[in-house]
Write a protein that holds these residues in place. Structure first.
Motif, PDB file in Angstrom:
ATOM      1  N   ILE A   6       0.862  -1.185   0.000  1.00 31.38           N
ATOM      2  CA  ILE A   6       0.000   0.000   0.000  1.00 31.38           C
ATOM      3  C   ILE A   6       0.898   1.235   0.000  1.00 31.38           C
ATOM      4  O   ILE A   6       1.899   1.276   0.725  1.00 31.38           O
ATOM      5  N   SER A   7       0.546   2.236  -0.804  1.00 31.94           N
ATOM      6  CA  SER A   7       1.402   3.424  -0.838  1.00 31.94           C
ATOM      7  C   SER A   7       1.205   4.241   0.432  1.00 31.94           C
ATOM      8  O   SER A   7       0.112   4.319   0.973  1.00 31.94           O
ATOM      9  N   TRP A   8       2.299   4.834   0.895  1.00 35.15           N
ATOM     10  CA  TRP A   8       2.215   5.551   2.167  1.00 35.15           C
ATOM     11  C   TRP A   8       3.199   6.704   2.158  1.00 35.15           C
ATOM     12  O   TRP A   8       4.082   6.789   1.290  1.00 35.15           O
ATOM     13  N   THR A   9       3.070   7.574   3.146  1.00 31.08           N
ATOM     14  CA  THR A   9       3.982   8.705   3.223  1.00 31.08           C
ATOM     15  C   THR A   9       4.037   9.284   4.632  1.00 31.08           C
ATOM     16  O   THR A   9       3.084   9.145   5.401  1.00 31.08           O
ATOM     17  N   PHE A  10       5.179   9.871   4.962  1.00 27.21           N
ATOM     18  CA  PHE A  10       5.241  10.749   6.122  1.00 27.21           C
ATOM     19  C   PHE A  10       4.844  12.141   5.660  1.00 27.21           C
ATOM     20  O   PHE A  10       4.802  12.415   4.462  1.00 27.21           O
ATOM     21  N   SER A  11       4.566  13.024   6.618  1.00 26.95           N
ATOM     22  CA  SER A  11       4.291  14.412   6.275  1.00 26.95           C
ATOM     23  C   SER A  11       5.260  15.298   7.039  1.00 26.95           C
ATOM     24  O   SER A  11       5.526  15.059   8.212  1.00 26.95           O
ATOM     25  N   SER A  12       5.805  16.316   6.370  1.00 24.95           N
ATOM     26  CA  SER A  12       6.695  17.223   7.100  1.00 24.95           C
ATOM     27  C   SER A  12       5.881  18.189   7.966  1.00 24.95           C
ATOM     28  O   SER A  12       6.357  18.703   8.959  1.00 24.95           O
ATOM     29  N   LYS A  13       4.644  18.403   7.581  1.00 19.98           N
ATOM     30  CA  LYS A  13       3.784  19.284   8.374  1.00 19.98           C
ATOM     31  C   LYS A  13       3.355  18.577   9.658  1.00 19.98           C
ATOM     32  O   LYS A  13       3.364  19.174  10.732  1.00 19.98           O
ATOM     33  N   ALA A  14       2.977  17.324   9.549  1.00 14.44           N
ATOM     34  CA  ALA A  14       2.557  16.546  10.713  1.00 14.44           C
ATOM     35  C   ALA A  14       3.609  15.486  10.986  1.00 14.44           C
ATOM     36  O   ALA A  14       3.334  14.298  11.027  1.00 14.44           O
ATOM     37  N   SER A  15       4.851  15.948  11.187  1.00 13.68           N
ATOM     38  CA  SER A  15       5.953  15.012  11.411  1.00 13.68           C
ATOM     39  C   SER A  15       6.066  14.683  12.889  1.00 13.68           C
ATOM     40  O   SER A  15       7.145  14.481  13.411  1.00 13.68           O
TER      41      SER A  15
END
Lengths: 225, 517
Positions: B268-277
């Motif tokens: 499943i594609s996923w990501t971190f966020s720099s805004k909500a890190s």
């Protein structure tokens, strides 16, 4: 007492509880919550987990108090139900564990350093008050019984707003005076634990935050706009 | 305000309830907040004029806005059930660390000013009868000190016949103090960093990107497989919100590698966020709803910006509490997400689900150098759930560990599950200026751990909370144990996963890698 308590219950009712703070594991459904509350109210489940001594003393105290109060119904009804009289030989006995458990609770307040530390004078006074009420009642039951028919006439009369004479009896006066005082301080004292437990959010909230949205009363969940 | 000399408690076989030693923890409390951090949170710089009255008024407001607080303040009968339940009392013997006594620091002031009986008796000069207490400097000192010796772990609540929640009172007291200008340095500084940079540690986007690339290289070196750790990838299915300590602290980062491997294998594609890190929400610790909402809204915004379908949280105790029980209320509705998945989801739920469906290739023998026990983090145990099944927050992490480790042992029953002891560093206390409090508060957990080490040869303790992990790596050596004993749950998972296409490695090679880690 009724007014004060009514006000307090209204206050609890109307104060918002915006966040979900059930102590978990908690039931996720309403019937589950009802079961949890019943177990707390009638079995003192959390207290049982915490400390067996406090639990046995506290539970015996409340159970005996319930029986003794049940027995007092006879003074408030012209024609009390027959079963109350049938049970009387047994319910009467509850006065003894009532006194014993109260003494035990008092003893703990004196003996255990931690409990002594957290007790204020009012905590001792409350126990003394209850012990005095129970002792005066017990003495009347055993040795120096007032005319109970007249007592019954007095209270059933009060309920119909007529005043019948009360027997001239020192212990009875003392007993009633102390009870009136207890009822007076009910809404202003730690006796508020009685209505309080029903409103305790850690106990009465269901663990269903992910199934059911709980919008904020402040923003009304208008984060979309 | 440096730490004074103190003796580290001795470990015995049982957790003894000590005799009270009044004032034994009478300390100045943690460092006070700096003016710029106070300002960033909208609090006054320093102690305001007429603070006594302002504190009393704020108390009245707090009670009006929280049914829980009102009921908790009114209902206590001083039965004493909670007196031997707090890890700080058990470790320090200061009676003001007994939950009821801690509450009374607040309750006695409430009684005097905000109850009819208190006001009446106060006029008669009979405050002593019910313990009514005037708001003055010594009360404020006690509040500041003792409300920072509570980790808001709610162990006492479990045993209270009325469910009185000391953490709610601690939070209310801290919020009142912040609002009259007496904030705590650690928590306000952390929240300011979240406001400015996006995470507790103040890691800017570039540093984050760098770290993730470094970790990709590490994983490739170890496994021969390239596992992408995406940042700010628009259109990914999952937004993974992890505590920022996971990006570089030990043993946290090994857990993060574990998440990455699991997510990679899920396809499943996923990501971190720099805004909500950052998963953490210290607004909870200081009991301030506005900060809590502001921090929570970052996650909502990040999810919208990136167009994700699901939000998954990493291993962080109070973050999971806030996510599970508060997020919808603070920052909802999350109706833009795919409603066929739980919102939010815990990484343990995600991994557990994959294991159940046989989607991960696991070799538990890769953890054969360890005998593992599990520390239930307080906020996960007593303030949330996993899997939507009763007690899932206990069974799911244990199921995962058993799937990836051959040797697992539970600690004593009265120190796990709902009866778990806090690590000693939760609730905004994870700061060096509170080291004595942290060391003493860890005593019950250290006792339980030491017992399974001696009886069952336990070598490692897994946790699913960034604060627990940091606290234990600091505290274990104080109690004569190795700081490496504490591991992330997903570190164990990461060790055991054989990535698709990964060549089997020899055990010798694994040993070497452990050495490097």
């Amino acid at each position: 007492m009724t007014l004060g308590l009514g006000h307090k219950i209204y206050q609890y009712w109307s104060t918002p509880a915006p966040f979900r703070i059930p102590i978990t594991p908690a039931p996720s459904t309403l019937p589950g919550v009802v079961l949890r509350m019943l177990a707390e109210i009638f079995l003192f489940k959390s207290l049982f987990k915490a400390n067996k001594w406090i639990w046995i003393l506290g539970w015996v105290f409340h159970a005996s108090l319930g029986l003794v109060m049940l027995q007092h119904i006879v003074y408030f009804q012209q024609q009390p139900p027959v079963w109350i009289y049938q049970l009387q030989p047994y319910t009467q006995l509850a006065a003894y564990p009532l006194l014993v458990s109260l003494s035990g609770l008092l003893l703990r307040r004196f003996m255990v350093d931690r409990i002594r530390y957290i007790s204020s004078p009012s905590d001792f006074l409350m126990l003394f008050l209850l012990i005095a009420i129970v002792s005066s009642g017990l003495l009347m039951m055993l040795f120096w019984t007032p005319n109970l028919y007249e007592v019954q006439q007095y209270f059933t009369g009060l309920l119909r707003l007529t005043i019948n004479p009360l027997p001239d009896h020192f212990l009875l006066y003392l007993h009633l005076l102390l009870v009136v005082f207890l009822l007076l301080i009910f809404p202003f004292s730690k006796l508020l634990h009685a209505p309080g437990i029903f409103f305790s959010p850690t106990l009465n909230q269901a663990d269903n935050a992910r199934q059911k949205p709980h919008p904020s009363p402040k923003t009304g969940n208008d984060n979309n706009g | 305000m440096a730490n004074r000399e103190y003796t580290v408690p001795e470990l015995f076989k049982h957790i003894e309830t000590p005799k009270i030693e009044p004032d034994s923890m009478r300390l100045p409390g943690p460092f006070k907040a700096k003016p710029n951090h106070q300002q960033a949170l909208g609090f006054p710089d320093e102690l305001v004029d007429n603070w006594q009255q302002k504190a009393i008024d704020a108390m009245g407001q707090a009670v009006k806005q929280s049914r829980g607080l009102r009921v908790f303040l009114d209902s206590c009968v001083k039965c004493g059930a909670c007196t031997d339940k707090c890890h700080y009392y058990l470790g320090s013997a200061d009676p003001k660390n007994m939950p009821v006594a801690r509450q009374d620091l607040f309750r006695n002031v409430y009684r005097k000013y905000h109850t009819p009986a208190g006001r009446f008796l106060s006029k008669l000069g009979l405050d002593w009868l019910i313990g009514g207490q005037e708001m003055n400097q010594s009360v404020l000192d006690d509040w500041y000190n003792y409300y920072h010796q509570c980790s808001e772990c709610r162990r006492c609540t479990v045993y209270c016949p009325y469910g009185i929640d000391t953490s709610e009172i601690t939070m209310a007291a801290r919020n009142i103090m912040s609002n009259i200008g007496v904030g705590q340095k650690y928590s306000t500084e952390v929240i300011s960093k979240v406001y400015q940079v996006g995470n507790n540690l103040g890691l800017p986007e570039a540093a984050l990107q760098n770290t993730l690339e470094g970790l990709e290289e590490d994983i490739e070196e170890e496994t021969g497989i390239f596992v992408k750790l995406p940042l700010d990838q628009v259109g990914a299915d999952i937004l993974l919100v992890a505590p920022s300590a996971d990006f570089f602290a030990e043993p946290h980062v090994d857990g993060l590698i574990g998440y990455a491997k699991v997510l990679h294998e899920s396809g499943i594609s996923w990501t971190f966020s720099s805004k909500a890190s950052e998963a953490a929400n210290f607004g909870l610790f200081i009991g301030n709803e506005d900060s809590m909402r502001k921090i929570a809204l970052r996650i909502r915004e990040a999810a919208i910006d990136l167009g994700v379908k699901r939000i998954v949280f990493g291993e962080c105790g109070h973050a999971w509490r806030v996510a599970y029980n508060y997020l919808e209320t603070l920052a909802g509705p999350f109706d833009f997400l795919d409603t066929s998945y739980p919102m939010p989801q815990h990484i343990c739920e995600f991994t557990h689900d994959l294991i159940q469906r046989n989607q991960l290739v696991l070799d538990p023998s890769r953890n054969d150098d360890k005998t593992v026990t599990f520390h239930d983090s307080c906020n996960v145990a007593r303030a949330s759930n996993m899997g939507g099944i009763s007690g899932g927050q206990f069974s799911i992490p244990r199921d995962i560990i058993r799937a990836v480790c051959n040797r697992y042992v539970d600690m004593a029953k009265d120190t796990t599950h709902e009866a778990t002891f806090c690590c000693g560093g939760g609730g905004g206390l994870l700061t060096d200026d509170l080291m004595e409090v942290r060391v003493k508060g860890a005593l019950p957990r250290m006792t339980a751990l030491n017992n399974v080490v001696e009886e069952h040869g336990v070598t490692h303790m897994a946790a699913i909370c960034a604060i627990c992990k940091s606290q234990f790596s600091k505290i274990l050596p104080v109690y004569g144990m190795s700081m490496d004993m504490i591991v992330s749950l997903h570190q164990l998972v990461g060790n055991a996963i054989i990535l698709t296409g990964q060549k089997e490695v020899t055990h010798q090679k694994i040993e070497d890698q452990h050495h490097l880690l």
